[in-house]
Design a protein around this motif. Sequence first.
Motif, mmCIF file in Angstrom:
data_model
loop_
_atom_site.group_PDB
_atom_site.id
_atom_site.type_symbol
_atom_site.label_atom_id
_atom_site.label_comp_id
_atom_site.label_asym_id
_atom_site.label_seq_id
_atom_site.Cartn_x
_atom_site.Cartn_y
_atom_site.Cartn_z
ATOM 1 N N GLU A 1 61.558 22.130 55.815
ATOM 2 C CA GLU A 1 60.596 23.091 55.285
ATOM 3 C C GLU A 1 59.698 23.622 56.395
ATOM 4 O OE1 GLU A 1 59.771 23.964 51.736
ATOM 5 O OE2 GLU A 1 61.866 23.370 51.655
ATOM 6 N N GLU B 1 63.626 32.785 47.363
ATOM 7 C CA GLU B 1 63.265 31.379 47.174
ATOM 8 C C GLU B 1 62.007 30.978 47.943
ATOM 9 O OE1 GLU B 1 65.885 28.385 49.240
ATOM 10 O OE2 GLU B 1 66.934 30.222 49.782
ATOM 11 N N LEU B 2 61.543 31.836 48.836
ATOM 12 C CA LEU B 2 60.349 31.520 49.611
ATOM 13 C C LEU B 2 59.093 31.706 48.750
ATOM 14 C CD1 LEU B 2 61.209 33.287 52.981
ATOM 15 C CD2 LEU B 2 61.420 30.866 52.430
ATOM 16 N N LYS C 1 52.619 24.915 45.630
ATOM 17 C CA LYS C 1 53.576 23.936 46.167
ATOM 18 C C LYS C 1 52.877 22.590 46.377
ATOM 19 C CE LYS C 1 56.909 25.047 48.853
ATOM 20 N NZ LYS C 1 58.117 24.970 48.062
ATOM 21 N N GLY D 1 58.931 27.657 52.803
ATOM 22 C CA GLY D 1 60.266 27.439 52.260
ATOM 23 C C GLY D 1 61.195 26.912 53.329
#
Length: 140
Positions: free
Chosen positions: A6, A84-85, A36, A124
């Motif tokens: 990551e 997806e980020l 996150k 990400g």
Amino acid sequence: MNPEDEKCVMVIDESMPAGLIANAAAIMGITLGKEKPEIVGANVVDGSGRLHLGIIEFPVPVLKGSGEEIRSIRDRLYLPEFRELTTVDFSRLAQGCKNYEEFTEKMACMDERELEYLGIAICGPKKKVNKLTGGMRLLR
């Protein structure tokens, strides 16, 4: 989540005064932590037995960029390969509002192409983050 795979970065408009740069980074960091929470480590206890809240488990480089560079990155983040980020953007509009109600009202009337981005945080998979920001320099 494997912290080795990551990456999180912030790109901030280097033309802003230091106080506004710090403010933009703080706001984006708080939002990133909300979105996150798994990247924040467990609370720790020091040698005196005092508790300290957990911090992110890996470094977050703060990179310098111009408003145009930040806009370009933001535009690319709308592409399917980068969906997806996790992305947190910070605009001049947000910076100029006195409260969240004012911000939400003004954003509802603003076309995205009119936003002037002052900063962006991206988190990400390391390879995708590097693809967007790998050639940028650290903000010092």
